[in-house]
Design an enzyme around this catalytic site. Structure first.
Site, mmCIF file in Angstrom:
data_model
loop_
_atom_site.group_PDB
_atom_site.id
_atom_site.type_symbol
_atom_site.label_atom_id
_atom_site.label_comp_id
_atom_site.label_asym_id
_atom_site.label_seq_id
_atom_site.Cartn_x
_atom_site.Cartn_y
_atom_site.Cartn_z
ATOM 1 N N THR A 84 0.804 -1.168 0.127
ATOM 2 C CA THR A 84 0.171 0.209 0.055
ATOM 3 C C THR A 84 0.990 1.260 0.037
ATOM 4 O O THR A 84 0.290 2.238 -0.342
ATOM 5 C CB THR A 84 -0.939 0.118 1.088
ATOM 6 O OG1 THR A 84 0.029 -0.302 2.452
ATOM 7 C CG2 THR A 84 -1.938 -1.174 1.258
ATOM 8 N N ASP A 85 2.144 1.001 0.449
ATOM 9 C CA ASP A 85 2.949 2.333 0.663
ATOM 10 C C ASP A 85 3.296 3.244 -0.621
ATOM 11 O O ASP A 85 3.342 4.361 -0.824
ATOM 12 C CB ASP A 85 4.329 1.905 1.475
ATOM 13 C CG ASP A 85 5.090 1.191 0.608
ATOM 14 O OD1 ASP A 85 4.958 0.548 -0.286
ATOM 15 O OD2 ASP A 85 6.479 1.108 1.100
ATOM 16 N N SER A 124 31.949 -6.223 5.305
ATOM 17 C CA SER A 124 30.915 -6.646 5.853
ATOM 18 C C SER A 124 31.515 -8.105 6.568
ATOM 19 O O SER A 124 31.792 -9.066 6.046
ATOM 20 C CB SER A 124 29.760 -6.802 5.076
ATOM 21 O OG SER A 124 28.847 -7.979 5.593
ATOM 22 N N SER A 134 15.431 -12.680 4.087
ATOM 23 C CA SER A 134 14.001 -12.965 4.790
ATOM 24 C C SER A 134 13.049 -12.037 4.565
ATOM 25 O O SER A 134 12.067 -12.258 5.083
ATOM 26 C CB SER A 134 14.594 -13.091 6.111
ATOM 27 O OG SER A 134 14.984 -11.837 6.702
ATOM 28 N N GLY A 135 13.086 -11.063 4.006
ATOM 29 C CA GLY A 135 12.283 -9.926 3.532
ATOM 30 C C GLY A 135 11.994 -9.019 4.881
ATOM 31 O O GLY A 135 10.732 -8.406 5.148
ATOM 32 N N SER A 182 14.074 -6.477 5.759
ATOM 33 C CA SER A 182 14.624 -5.090 5.512
ATOM 34 C C SER A 182 16.064 -5.115 5.575
ATOM 35 O O SER A 182 16.437 -4.007 6.288
ATOM 36 C CB SER A 182 13.579 -4.079 6.075
ATOM 37 O OG SER A 182 12.390 -4.117 5.588
ATOM 38 N N SER A 205 18.168 -4.652 3.741
ATOM 39 C CA SER A 205 18.767 -3.593 2.804
ATOM 40 C C SER A 205 18.312 -1.923 3.482
ATOM 41 O O SER A 205 19.250 -0.938 3.380
ATOM 42 C CB SER A 205 18.388 -3.526 1.508
ATOM 43 O OG SER A 205 17.641 -4.485 1.118
ATOM 44 N N ASP A 215 9.848 0.671 4.420
ATOM 45 C CA ASP A 215 10.922 -0.085 5.288
ATOM 46 C C ASP A 215 11.917 0.967 5.909
ATOM 47 O O ASP A 215 12.312 0.885 7.165
ATOM 48 C CB ASP A 215 11.641 -0.942 4.106
ATOM 49 C CG ASP A 215 10.726 -1.849 3.772
ATOM 50 O OD1 ASP A 215 9.552 -2.066 3.993
ATOM 51 O OD2 ASP A 215 11.198 -2.519 2.783
ATOM 52 N N TYR A 240 8.351 -7.035 -8.202
ATOM 53 C CA TYR A 240 7.894 -5.993 -7.461
ATOM 54 C C TYR A 240 7.622 -4.643 -8.155
ATOM 55 O O TYR A 240 6.546 -4.109 -8.132
ATOM 56 C CB TYR A 240 8.882 -5.604 -6.406
ATOM 57 C CG TYR A 240 8.509 -4.505 -5.423
ATOM 58 C CD1 TYR A 240 8.058 -4.720 -4.093
ATOM 59 C CD2 TYR A 240 8.731 -3.350 -5.919
ATOM 60 C CE1 TYR A 240 7.544 -3.754 -3.262
ATOM 61 C CE2 TYR A 240 8.296 -2.371 -4.900
ATOM 62 C CZ TYR A 240 7.807 -2.292 -3.618
ATOM 63 O OH TYR A 240 7.571 -1.466 -2.806
HETATM 64 C C1 GLA Z 1 8.870 -4.063 0.292
HETATM 65 C C2 GLA Z 1 9.071 -2.403 -0.327
HETATM 66 C C3 GLA Z 1 8.252 -1.643 0.788
HETATM 67 C C4 GLA Z 1 6.537 -2.121 0.740
HETATM 68 C C5 GLA Z 1 6.657 -3.471 0.864
HETATM 69 C C6 GLA Z 1 5.341 -4.291 0.538
HETATM 70 O O1 GLA Z 1 9.349 -4.351 1.448
HETATM 71 O O2 GLA Z 1 10.558 -2.048 0.263
HETATM 72 O O3 GLA Z 1 8.240 -0.348 0.376
HETATM 73 O O4 GLA Z 1 6.335 -1.891 -0.649
HETATM 74 O O5 GLA Z 1 7.684 -4.273 0.183
HETATM 75 O O6 GLA Z 1 4.499 -3.910 1.238
#
Ligand code: GLA
Length: 391
Positions: free
Chosen positions: A38-39, A70, A128-129, A131, A133, A178, A228
């Protein structure tokens, strides 16, 4: 923690030489409770910062060199670059993230006059999603602001810089969620953020009888960035067509009824489903935050489940492994809600689990997942932490 810093310090000294003014920083990862994809559609999100993230040690140099190391990618060794070479490249690997932030700072007039040495260690499982990065981008921003005295920059500025850098230097058209969560996180709180205005509110998220549990599917499907970016484009196409019949700036401006009354104007079925997700998910997020305010955790959980179904069927950003994790969770006693979280195509689910069921949740779902998928999932009981900072 002290042990971690001792190790980082020893490595820093070995690579870059000792110095009394080596500074320590941290920026967290995030988990999103609801409000997915949604962002970049002008909607609302509801993430929280984690206590895992990226740690950094940094020091200014006298010359124009940028030296990166790293401890997670020690095989990549010391990667050297320069302030005069701020272009993305494959060989720069993970250092494209901090370099992009240096580049974005300069573009905005915050020019680093000398280079720096930067050693990092991340505690977010890679891919892992959660965040990693964004946490590295926000960490770099926090380092630069402090080392070079750019004190006029706020944490929201650092989030925007991180997003700009990821969009324009790293080629991933992410929204603001994120980086915002990493920069603005607050202990025990989720952030209710309106991405169209950047107005936000903290919501205390200490649930009386339940915990937030992240389950890592340990799969990451390929072409995540391009898939994405495709979703983003599909939403833009739907928005452009809807704008011909309704006066809106973003899909986040629509409620369900107005969407249903006008959706026929979207000619492509896929774009229509993407837009439906964006509209309904935003409304779900508003309702979920209301439910939480009333302490109606059952309703909060129900909306989380609905979010998964919409991401699976309309937005198609789930994957068989995360569908399995969500379905196993839905059937498990004491689970109030469960869904895939983050960008998708692998990564993690987030579940709300009653306290006394957390252990059996981890055990039973862990076993069923291993039996059906062939590898182990990982579980983390969430602790919500503060945003990026110098330590
Ligand atoms: C990734 C993107 C975010 C957001 C999510 C989905 O994490 O970096 O900005 O769009 O996907 O909600």
């Amino acid at each position: 923690m002290d042990e971690l810093f001792a190790k980082m310090q020893a490595k820093f000294d070995e690579l870059f030489g000792t110095d009394p003014d080596i500074r320590r920083y941290f920026a967290p990862g995030r988990v999103n409770l609801i409000g997915e994809h949604t962002d970049y559609n002008g909607g609302h999100v509801f993430p929280c910062a984690l206590t895992i993230g990226t740690y950094g040690l940094a020091r200014k140099r006298q010359d124009r060199k940028l030296r990166f190391y790293s401890m997670n990618f020690s095989r990549a060794g010391l990667i050297e670059s320069s302030l005069d070479d701020l272009t993305p490249s494959e060989k720069a690997g993970w250092t494209n993230y901090p370099k992009g932030v240096v580049w974005t700072f300069a573009k905005r007039g915050y020019v680093c006059d000398t280079g720096f040495d930067f050693l990092i260690y991340g505690t977010i499982p890679s891919g892992s999603g959660l965040s990693s990065s964004a946490s590295l981008e926000v960490l770099t921003g926090t380092v630069l602001r402090d080392l070079y005295g750019f004190s006029q920059l706020s944490n929201v500025d650092l989030a925007l810089i991180g997003q700009y850098s990821e969009n324009n230097f790293n080629g991933m058209n992410c929204g603001i969620m994120d980086q915002f969560a990493s920069a603005m996180g607050k202990k025990d709180c989720a952030i209710f953020l309106d991405t169209s205005t950047l107005n936000y509110e903290y919501a205390n998220i200490v649930l009386e009888n339940a915990k937030i549990v992240i389950t890592n599917s340990k799969v990451k499907h390929s072409l995540v960035n391009s898939a994405y970016n495709d979703r983003r484009r599909e939403c833009e196409t739907a928005l452009a067509q809807l704008k011909k019949v309704v006066d809106i700036n973003s899909l986040g401006d629509l409620d369900e009824a107005t969407f249903e009354a006008n959706k026929a104007v979207i000619t492509d079925d896929i774009c229509r489903r993407r837009a439906r997700h964006a509209v309904y998910e935003n409304q779900r997020t508003l309702r979920a935050v209301e439910a939480l305010k009333r302490k109606d955790i059952t309703e909060f959980g129900r909306l989380i489940n609905e979010s998964h179904v919409s991401l699976r069927d309309d937005y198609e950003t789930s994957c068989p492994e995360c569908d399995l994790l969500a379905e196993l969770a839905w059937k498990h006693p004491g689970v109030l809600g469960s869904r895939i979280t983050g960008g998708g195509f692998g990564g993690c689910t987030v579940s709300i689990v009653e306290n006394d069921q957390v252990d059996s949740f981890i055990q039973n779902i862990g076993k069923a997942y291993k039996d059906q998928v062939g590898h182990e999932a990982e579980f983390y009981v969430v602790e919500i932490g503060d945003g990026a900072r110098r330590l």
